[in-house]
Every structure is written in C-alpha cells, then in structure tokens.
Design a protein around this motif. Structure first.
Motif, PDB file in Angstrom:
ATOM      1  N   VAL A   1       0.844  -1.205   0.000  1.00  0.00           N
ATOM      2  CA  VAL A   1       0.000   0.000   0.000  1.00  0.00           C
ATOM      3  C   VAL A   1       0.874   1.249   0.000  1.00  0.00           C
ATOM      4  O   VAL A   1       0.653   2.193  -0.771  1.00  0.00           O
ATOM      5  N   ARG A   2       1.884   1.259   0.858  1.00  0.00           N
ATOM      6  CA  ARG A   2       2.775   2.426   0.952  1.00  0.00           C
ATOM      7  C   ARG A   2       3.490   2.671  -0.377  1.00  0.00           C
ATOM      8  O   ARG A   2       3.551   3.813  -0.868  1.00  0.00           O
ATOM      9  N   GLN A   3       4.034   1.610  -0.977  1.00  0.00           N
ATOM     10  CA  GLN A   3       4.741   1.769  -2.244  1.00  0.00           C
ATOM     11  C   GLN A   3       3.797   2.228  -3.358  1.00  0.00           C
ATOM     12  O   GLN A   3       4.184   2.994  -4.247  1.00  0.00           O
ATOM     13  N   ALA A   4       2.556   1.741  -3.326  1.00  0.00           N
ATOM     14  CA  ALA A   4       1.572   2.169  -4.332  1.00  0.00           C
ATOM     15  C   ALA A   4       1.302   3.661  -4.219  1.00  0.00           C
ATOM     16  O   ALA A   4       1.260   4.384  -5.235  1.00  0.00           O
ATOM     17  N   PHE A   5       1.116   4.142  -2.997  1.00  0.00           N
ATOM     18  CA  PHE A   5       0.885   5.571  -2.809  1.00  0.00           C
ATOM     19  C   PHE A   5       2.100   6.388  -3.260  1.00  0.00           C
ATOM     20  O   PHE A   5       1.966   7.468  -3.847  1.00  0.00           O
ATOM     21  N   GLU A   6       3.304   5.865  -2.974  1.00  0.00           N
ATOM     22  CA  GLU A   6       4.525   6.549  -3.421  1.00  0.00           C
ATOM     23  C   GLU A   6       4.558   6.629  -4.947  1.00  0.00           C
ATOM     24  O   GLU A   6       4.933   7.664  -5.526  1.00  0.00           O
ATOM     25  N   MET A   7       4.177   5.541  -5.622  1.00  0.00           N
ATOM     26  CA  MET A   7       4.195   5.531  -7.083  1.00  0.00           C
ATOM     27  C   MET A   7       3.160   6.509  -7.646  1.00  0.00           C
ATOM     28  O   MET A   7       3.422   7.203  -8.631  1.00  0.00           O
ATOM     29  N   ILE A   8       1.993   6.553  -7.013  1.00  0.00           N
ATOM     30  CA  ILE A   8       0.969   7.511  -7.441  1.00  0.00           C
ATOM     31  C   ILE A   8       1.503   8.936  -7.328  1.00  0.00           C
ATOM     32  O   ILE A   8       1.333   9.760  -8.240  1.00  0.00           O
ATOM     33  N   LYS A   9       2.173   9.214  -6.228  1.00  0.00           N
ATOM     34  CA  LYS A   9       2.707  10.556  -6.009  1.00  0.00           C
ATOM     35  C   LYS A   9       3.763  10.905  -7.052  1.00  0.00           C
ATOM     36  O   LYS A   9       3.852  12.064  -7.496  1.00  0.00           O
ATOM     37  N   MET A  10       4.563   9.920  -7.444  1.00  0.00           N
ATOM     38  CA  MET A  10       5.564  10.147  -8.489  1.00  0.00           C
ATOM     39  C   MET A  10       4.897  10.405  -9.844  1.00  0.00           C
ATOM     40  O   MET A  10       5.318  11.274 -10.601  1.00  0.00           O
ATOM     41  N   GLY A  11       3.857   9.619 -10.134  1.00  0.00           N
ATOM     42  CA  GLY A  11       3.215   9.706 -11.439  1.00  0.00           C
ATOM     43  C   GLY A  11       2.329  10.922 -11.605  1.00  0.00           C
ATOM     44  O   GLY A  11       2.206  11.472 -12.708  1.00  0.00           O
TER      45      GLY A  11
ATOM     46  N   GLY B   1      -6.976  11.455 -13.664  1.00  0.00           N
ATOM     47  CA  GLY B   1      -5.745  11.367 -12.892  1.00  0.00           C
ATOM     48  C   GLY B   1      -5.959  11.100 -11.422  1.00  0.00           C
ATOM     49  O   GLY B   1      -4.997  10.800 -10.695  1.00  0.00           O
ATOM     50  N   ASP B   2      -7.194  11.210 -10.933  1.00  0.00           N
ATOM     51  CA  ASP B   2      -7.484  10.845  -9.546  1.00  0.00           C
ATOM     52  C   ASP B   2      -7.397   9.332  -9.370  1.00  0.00           C
ATOM     53  O   ASP B   2      -7.386   8.569 -10.335  1.00  0.00           O
ATOM     54  N   VAL B   3      -7.359   8.896  -8.120  1.00  0.00           N
ATOM     55  CA  VAL B   3      -7.234   7.482  -7.778  1.00  0.00           C
ATOM     56  C   VAL B   3      -8.401   7.078  -6.892  1.00  0.00           C
ATOM     57  O   VAL B   3      -8.807   7.841  -6.001  1.00  0.00           O
ATOM     58  N   VAL B   4      -8.957   5.891  -7.135  1.00  0.00           N
ATOM     59  CA  VAL B   4     -10.008   5.348  -6.270  1.00  0.00           C
ATOM     60  C   VAL B   4      -9.479   4.096  -5.599  1.00  0.00           C
ATOM     61  O   VAL B   4      -9.136   3.111  -6.265  1.00  0.00           O
TER      62      VAL B   4
ATOM     63  N   ALA C   1      -9.996   7.906 -14.204  1.00  0.00           N
ATOM     64  CA  ALA C   1      -9.390   7.723 -12.890  1.00  0.00           C
ATOM     65  C   ALA C   1      -8.682   6.370 -12.814  1.00  0.00           C
ATOM     66  O   ALA C   1      -9.024   5.425 -13.526  1.00  0.00           O
ATOM     67  N   LEU C   2      -7.698   6.287 -11.935  1.00  0.00           N
ATOM     68  CA  LEU C   2      -6.916   5.065 -11.735  1.00  0.00           C
ATOM     69  C   LEU C   2      -7.456   4.284 -10.546  1.00  0.00           C
ATOM     70  O   LEU C   2      -7.521   4.813  -9.435  1.00  0.00           O
ATOM     71  N   PRO C   3      -7.837   3.014 -10.715  1.00  0.00           N
ATOM     72  CA  PRO C   3      -8.228   2.207  -9.559  1.00  0.00           C
ATOM     73  C   PRO C   3      -7.011   1.613  -8.861  1.00  0.00           C
ATOM     74  O   PRO C   3      -6.036   1.221  -9.508  1.00  0.00           O
ATOM     75  N   MET C   4      -7.071   1.578  -7.543  1.00  0.00           N
ATOM     76  CA  MET C   4      -6.091   0.867  -6.722  1.00  0.00           C
ATOM     77  C   MET C   4      -6.869  -0.085  -5.829  1.00  0.00           C
ATOM     78  O   MET C   4      -7.797   0.338  -5.122  1.00  0.00           O
ATOM     79  N   ILE C   5      -6.519  -1.353  -5.871  1.00  0.00           N
ATOM     80  CA  ILE C   5      -7.242  -2.365  -5.104  1.00  0.00           C
ATOM     81  C   ILE C   5      -6.341  -2.925  -4.013  1.00  0.00           C
ATOM     82  O   ILE C   5      -5.220  -3.358  -4.280  1.00  0.00           O
ATOM     83  N   ASP C   6      -6.839  -2.909  -2.790  1.00  0.00           N
ATOM     84  CA  ASP C   6      -6.175  -3.548  -1.651  1.00  0.00           C
ATOM     85  C   ASP C   6      -6.890  -4.875  -1.418  1.00  0.00           C
ATOM     86  O   ASP C   6      -8.059  -4.899  -1.031  1.00  0.00           O
TER      87      ASP C   6
ATOM     88  N   LEU D   1      -3.971  -0.249 -13.512  1.00  0.00           N
ATOM     89  CA  LEU D   1      -4.477  -0.685 -12.210  1.00  0.00           C
ATOM     90  C   LEU D   1      -3.317  -0.965 -11.277  1.00  0.00           C
ATOM     91  O   LEU D   1      -2.311  -1.548 -11.686  1.00  0.00           O
ATOM     92  N   LEU D   2      -3.458  -0.555 -10.025  1.00  0.00           N
ATOM     93  CA  LEU D   2      -2.523  -0.930  -8.968  1.00  0.00           C
ATOM     94  C   LEU D   2      -3.219  -1.905  -8.029  1.00  0.00           C
ATOM     95  O   LEU D   2      -4.389  -1.714  -7.676  1.00  0.00           O
ATOM     96  N   ILE D   3      -2.495  -2.950  -7.608  1.00  0.00           N
ATOM     97  CA  ILE D   3      -3.043  -3.941  -6.680  1.00  0.00           C
ATOM     98  C   ILE D   3      -2.036  -4.169  -5.560  1.00  0.00           C
ATOM     99  O   ILE D   3      -0.869  -4.502  -5.814  1.00  0.00           O
ATOM    100  N   ALA D   4      -2.474  -3.989  -4.318  1.00  0.00           N
ATOM    101  CA  ALA D   4      -1.669  -4.318  -3.142  1.00  0.00           C
ATOM    102  C   ALA D   4      -2.223  -5.603  -2.546  1.00  0.00           C
ATOM    103  O   ALA D   4      -3.369  -5.637  -2.088  1.00  0.00           O
ATOM    104  N   ALA D   5      -1.431  -6.668  -2.580  1.00  0.00           N
ATOM    105  CA  ALA D   5      -1.882  -7.973  -2.093  1.00  0.00           C
ATOM    106  C   ALA D   5      -1.116  -8.365  -0.833  1.00  0.00           C
ATOM    107  O   ALA D   5       0.074  -8.052  -0.692  1.00  0.00           O
ATOM    108  N   SER D   6      -1.803  -9.061   0.057  1.00  0.00           N
ATOM    109  CA  SER D   6      -1.210  -9.519   1.307  1.00  0.00           C
ATOM    110  C   SER D   6      -1.396 -11.019   1.463  1.00  0.00           C
ATOM    111  O   SER D   6      -2.434 -11.564   1.085  1.00  0.00           O
TER     112      SER D   6
END
Length: 394
Positions: free
Chosen positions: A104-114, A169-172, A203-208, A235-240
C-alpha cells in the motif's frame, strides 16, 4: 533535535489490546485485534506452511539477497492467484513488499511520483492505516460513502454519487473483498458500474486485497479485481499473504502494476524496483519463499486450499450462529446483515457509547466504530456476545 518531536496519535486497536490484557475478567472477549483465531483462540500455523518451511530448510543453500523486486517465482505465483488469466503476465509489473502495508505504501509513493496532484478517493470507512499513510505522505484524500449503518450493506447510490466528483488522474482505493472494517462487499453488478465511472472519468483504480479466500472462495473473492484488470487501462493492486497463509509476522506482500500495453511494463517495473531501493532495498524473502513453495507444489497447494476453505466455512458458521442468536433474542431480522457480510470483520453500525457500554458491562472488546473480528468468536462465546449486544440496546 529529539525534544522537537511531537507525540503521535495512539493506535486505537493497539490501545484496545492493552486494555483487554489488563482486564481481570475471565469471560472477556477480544474482538478487536485483526488476526484469525481458531475455536481454541489460537492463530495456528497452517499445515502447508510448516511443510513448506521444512522443505526450504532442507533445500535452501544461501541467504544471499534476492533481486530488488524479490523472488520472481513468488511474483508469478501470487499474480496467478490474484489475477488468474484476466491479463497476460507481461502486462504486470510486480515487487515483493514487507506485507500488504508495504505494498500500500509503495503504491501511494508511485501515485505521487506519477501525478503529484492526484486525489485519492477512499471509502468511508476504510482501514485506518490507509488514511494514516496518505496523511503522512501529504496526499489529498476524498472520502466516498460506502457503509449504510441502517441496512448493514453498501451505500451504493451514495458511493456512485461521490465518485462522480472524480477528475482525470485521480485514484479510487477499493477493497478487493471482505471489506475492512465493515464486511460489506460490492457485488459484480456494482463492480461493473464502478469500472464504468472510472473509465468515464479517467481515474486510476487501486485495489487492496488482503483477505482472498476468506469470503466466498479464492476465485470468487478475486472476481471483482479480475474484472477491473480486464476492463481498465491501468491498475494498482496491493496484495497480502498475512491472512490467507497465516504468516502475519513474516510480512509478505506484493505490489502489482497492471498496464493495458505490455510495452509499459519495463518502465513500471523499473519504477517499482527503484521505490523498493529507496525504502528498504531488498524485500524480505522467507514468507515469499513459503508462498511460492506452496503455490508451485500441487500437493501443498491442495492442502493449503483445503485448510483455507475450513477457515472460511468456520467464519461463515459463526456469522450464521450470531445472526440466528440475535434474531432469537431481538425478535427481528435487523441483524441479518451479519450473516451476509464476508471476511473476518463486521461493523454493527452502532455508537462508540454503546460499544463502550458493552466493554464496561460485558467485557466485549471491539473497536469504537463497532468493528468486530468475527474470527475472535467461537460457538460458546457467540451467545454471550449476542446477549451483550441486546442488553446494551444496540
């Protein structure tokens, strides 16, 4: 320098754990901490995990670093588990991370970069750490309605209305399954409507996805995520793996970046590796190697899937028992939603004052927003909880 540091807000769940430990009552019930427990109150090591660790111990010849992205076998195996054949493997960049939180943290960092101007739309409520990380990174957060306290279901009309405020450009941020903290999930019709809005708004989806296999089954729990992957350009996906493999302390996660154009994968893969290098360099490997060993061994995979199914059915049984007990005590079906929720958590939809009343009078420990861990129950404690809920006037 240190004298200039400020006290940080206390973690409510950790504070609740401390209160529970200090409570001398023998009949107290812990529904706060978010870990699976069996009927004996133990978070067990799964059989397949023990077997995989034995195999690793016997065969592993080095503890040298992995690559910045982690073990490729792990990435391949987990991508297949989450996405199936929804997209081609060459469309997916991925890096191993320290748990789902790291992803999740790395995904947010990538969004901020992009896109430094991106707003992140987050369900109300959501896992508190989502909001904590976003605040720390200084990112703009927009809540969208999600939980209907009256029905115990998804406030989907309100959700759609709020998502209409998206800009390109927003993220959901979406929960793949077993929504934390409410237990209320989108159905496939609703997933399709959300995807339509995402594409319409750009908009860009991010799924946790942290609970695959805890709800309706491994493939069923991934159905929404797979549909999104098939029908959006990025799409960004954070998997655990903490919950479904029971390896909480091994901190085993994966961040995936899915592109419609496989030609972009090299760029996103390089960016993800760069972020790993800046944050913790090489990711931890032991948990990832356990997961890869299990998923790539047919016998171990079958045993793991069978034990995971037992866990899932156990939680569904507890849900049904609680809903039935509350129906009997209340004479109404107003708690039927508890049987319809999925995953470890449900949200009662009551006030912090009544949650505190249940703690003080009955030793029931749940988070103040009325999120409770269903896996903290057993067949003996369900009637106790049901009585406490009714006695408190919920």
């Amino acid at each position: 320098m240190f004298e200039n540091l400020k006290e940080q807000p206390a973690d409510k769940i950790l504070a609740l754990m401390g209160m529970f430990k200090a409570d001398p009552r023998d009949d107290k019930i812990d529904l706060g901490v978010g870990v699976y427990k069996n009927a004996e109150g133990v978070t067990p090591v799964m059989r397949a995990v023990k077997a995989a660790e034995q195999k690793i111990w016997e065969e592993q010849v080095t503890k040298a670093y992995t690559g910045l992205a982690g073990d490729p076998d792990y990435a391949d195996a987990l991508i297949n588990l989450v996405l199936g054949d929804a997209v081609a493997r060459e469309q997916v960049a991925a890096v191993a991370t320290p748990g789902g939180t790291g992803a999740v943290r790395q995904a947010f960092e990538m969004i901020k970069m992009g896109n430094p101007e991106a707003r992140v739309f987050v369900s109300d409520p959501t896992w508190p750490n989502h909001l904590s990380i976003l605040k720390y990174l200084g990112m703009d957060v927009v809540p969208y309605r999600y939980f209907d306290s009256e029905t115990g279901g998804v406030a989907f009309d309100g959700m759609l209305e709020d998502l209409k405020g998206l800009k390109a450009g927003d993220v959901v941020l979406l929960h793949g399954c077993c929504h934390n903290p409410t237990g209320a999930n989108l159905n496939m019709t609703q997933w399709k409507e959300v995807v339509s809005i995402l594409n319409d708004k750009g908009a860009l989806p991010m799924i946790d996805i942290a609970y695959q296999g805890f709800g309706d089954g491994l493939d069923e729990d991934a159905a929404g995520t797979r549909y999104v992957a098939e029908n959006v350009p990025e799409l960004l996906i954070a998997a655990s793996c903490s919950k479904n493999f029971g390896i909480y302390r091994e901190r085993t996660g994966l961040l995936m970046a899915v592109s419609a154009d496989a030609g972009k994968t090299k760029l996103t893969q390089g960016t993800l590796a760069y972020l790993n290098r800046q944050n913790y360099s090489f990711p931890p490997d032991h948990g990832a190697r356990i997961v890869a060993t299990i998923l790539n061994d047919p016998a171990l995979r079958a045993d793991w899937a069978g034990e995971l199914e037992d866990v899932r059915l156990s939680m569904l049984g507890l849900r049904k028992q609680l809903a039935d007990e509350l129906q009997k005590l209340s004479g109404s079906d107003r708690f039927a939603f508890l049987g319809q929720h999925r995953g470890m958590f449900s949200r009662l939809g009551t006030t912090p004052e009544l949650v505190e009343k249940m703690r003080a009078e009955s030793g029931i420990y749940m988070v103040g927003d009325s999120r409770m861990n269903i896996a903290g129950l057993n067949s003996t404690t369900v009637p106790i909880l049901a009585k406490a809920i009714i006695d408190a006037g919920v």
